[in-house]
Design an enzyme around this catalytic site. Structure first.
Site, short mmCIF file in Angstrom:
data_model
loop_
_atom_site.label_atom_id
_atom_site.label_comp_id
_atom_site.label_asym_id
_atom_site.label_seq_id
_atom_site.Cartn_x
_atom_site.Cartn_y
_atom_site.Cartn_z
N GLY A 69 0.83 -1.21 0.00
CA GLY A 69 0.00 0.00 0.00
C GLY A 69 0.86 1.25 0.00
N GLY A 91 -0.17 5.02 -0.85
CA GLY A 91 -1.16 5.74 -0.05
C GLY A 91 -0.56 6.87 0.75
CD GLN A 92 -3.06 10.72 4.93
OE1 GLN A 92 -3.79 9.83 5.34
NE2 GLN A 92 -3.07 11.94 5.41
CG ASP A 139 -0.48 0.91 -3.78
OD1 ASP A 139 -1.58 0.54 -4.20
OD2 ASP A 139 -0.34 1.69 -2.83
CG ASP A 189 -5.09 -7.36 -5.92
OD1 ASP A 189 -5.33 -7.27 -4.69
OD2 ASP A 189 -5.97 -7.59 -6.77
CE1 TYR A 246 -8.55 1.29 7.78
CE2 TYR A 246 -9.64 2.73 9.36
CZ TYR A 246 -8.49 2.30 8.71
OH TYR A 246 -7.29 2.90 9.02
CE LYS A 306 -6.06 -1.03 8.82
NZ LYS A 306 -4.68 -1.27 8.36
N1 SER Z 1 -8.03 8.05 8.96
C1 SER Z 1 -8.75 6.83 9.09
C2 SER Z 1 -10.12 6.95 8.59
O1 SER Z 1 -10.68 8.00 8.70
C3 SER Z 1 -8.79 6.39 10.53
O2 SER Z 1 -7.82 5.44 10.73
O3 SER Z 1 -10.65 5.99 8.13
#
Ligand code: SER
Length: 323
Positions: A7, A10-11, A31, A51, A140, A144
């Site tokens: 990943g 990503g940010q 990624d 992937d 999500y 996690k």
């Molecule tokens: N920044 C994330 C979200 O908003 C939180 O872990 O999903």
């Protein structure tokens, strides 16, 4: 040390890779998205199409690179995840399982996992330590929590050095990726480019936040701590917990005349309301010396010029950010 980052587009990934390279590590990015341009990623850094839902590809890549450490960042965040929970399950859950299995098969020594405030659900005290009942309301968050537990299982069962942090919402001068905490970043981005922003939350919304340089430091410091000093696998890390109004005030101090309003979106507001106000990170402080450096105003002072720079350098970079 050879390090693989999933990943990586990503940010968190691009800033993390830059920091790993600066620390003398051989960092490999991977990624589903194409390699970022030379202005964003050092051309010397190897980049691999990956992937994480494809077990053979994950196994093949880990077998080929043979990293000493993997940072498993690949995930669909909370807001985007609720648009397609089935896909989110595959990427976040199956993806983590595939990475854990590849670690086991190829003898990867250390796996670093990024968990989140979204692991928590409603009904908890305003400030939460790690070991409280976890009843997340988003896919999500569910994946996690499951990833944390799976990683701990691999640690006890197979000796994998699995470690991770529960991050607050992370803020940086980059395009965010579908998180519910994005209202905070958009105050800065839209504040700079439009001089105005309508946040999708109430003014009194309060969640834990962190400036990215502190987040990256956590990801570099935790793996280096002696395992014997760690009493757990997953640690809260905390920075600051302003209300949305306080963020708006801080932005207004740096961008005079900016107009920030509030127009709550019920679905995203419900997610925000299910998260704690603040994270108790006493365990991280005690076990591996964690300490954040940026408070809200220090972040604002550092971030606003960076957002300006980014928009000047590449107006398209942030031009199409969905709210
Ligand atoms: N920044 C994330 C979200 O908003 C939180 O872990 O999903």
């Amino acid at each position: 040390m050879r390090v693989l980052v999933t990943g990586a587009g990503g940010q968190v990934g691009l800033d993390l890779i830059a920091e790993l390279c600066a620390g003398g590590h051989e960092a490999h990015g991977s990624d589903v998205v194409a390699r970022p341009g030379a202005g964003v990623l050092d051309p010397a850094v190897p980049w691999h199409g990956l992937d994480v839902t494809d077990p053979e590809r994950v196994d093949g890549l880990v077998g080929e690179i043979r990293p000493d450490r993997i940072y498993h960042l690949a995930a669909i965040l909370s807001a985007r995840g609720e648009i397609n929970p089935q896909r989110t399950y595959l990427v976040n859950q199956q993806g983590t399982w595939n990475v854990l299995e590849a670690c086991r098969t190829h003898g990867v020594e250390q796996l670093i996992f990024t968990s989140t405030i979204a692991a928590y659900g409603p009904g908890l005290p305003p400030t939460v330590p790690e070991d409280v009942p976890l009843h997340p309301t988003t896919m999500y968050g569910v994946t996690k929590v499951a990833g944390e537990l799976l990683g701990e299982y691999y640690h006890h069962r197979y000796g994998l050095d699995f470690r991770g942090v529960r991050f607050p919402g992370l803020i940086s001068a980059s395009l965010p990726g579908g998180g519910t905490s994005d209202y905070a970043l958009f105050m800065y981005v839209d504040g700079v480019r439009h001089g105005a922003y309508q946040a999708f939350c109430r003014a009194d919304t309060r969640i834990p936040l962190m400036y990215m340089p502190d987040g990256i430091r956590a990801l570099v410091e935790l793996p280096e701590a002696p395992r014997s000093r760690l009493r757990r696998c997953i640690y809260n890390v905390a920075a600051f917990s302003p209300s949305a109004q306080q963020i708006a005030d801080s932005v207004a101090r740096a961008i005079p005349g900016v107009r920030i309003g509030f127009e709550p979106d019920p679905r995203r507001q419900a997610i925000l309301d299910s998260w704690p106000d603040a994270l108790d990170d006493a365990a991280a402080r005690a076990d591996w010396g964690w300490q954040c450096r940026f408070d809200l105003d220090a972040m604002t002072d550092d971030l606003v010029p960076r957002v300006r720079e980014l928009l000047e350098r590449d107006p398209d970079q942030l031009g199409n950010a969905p709210h």
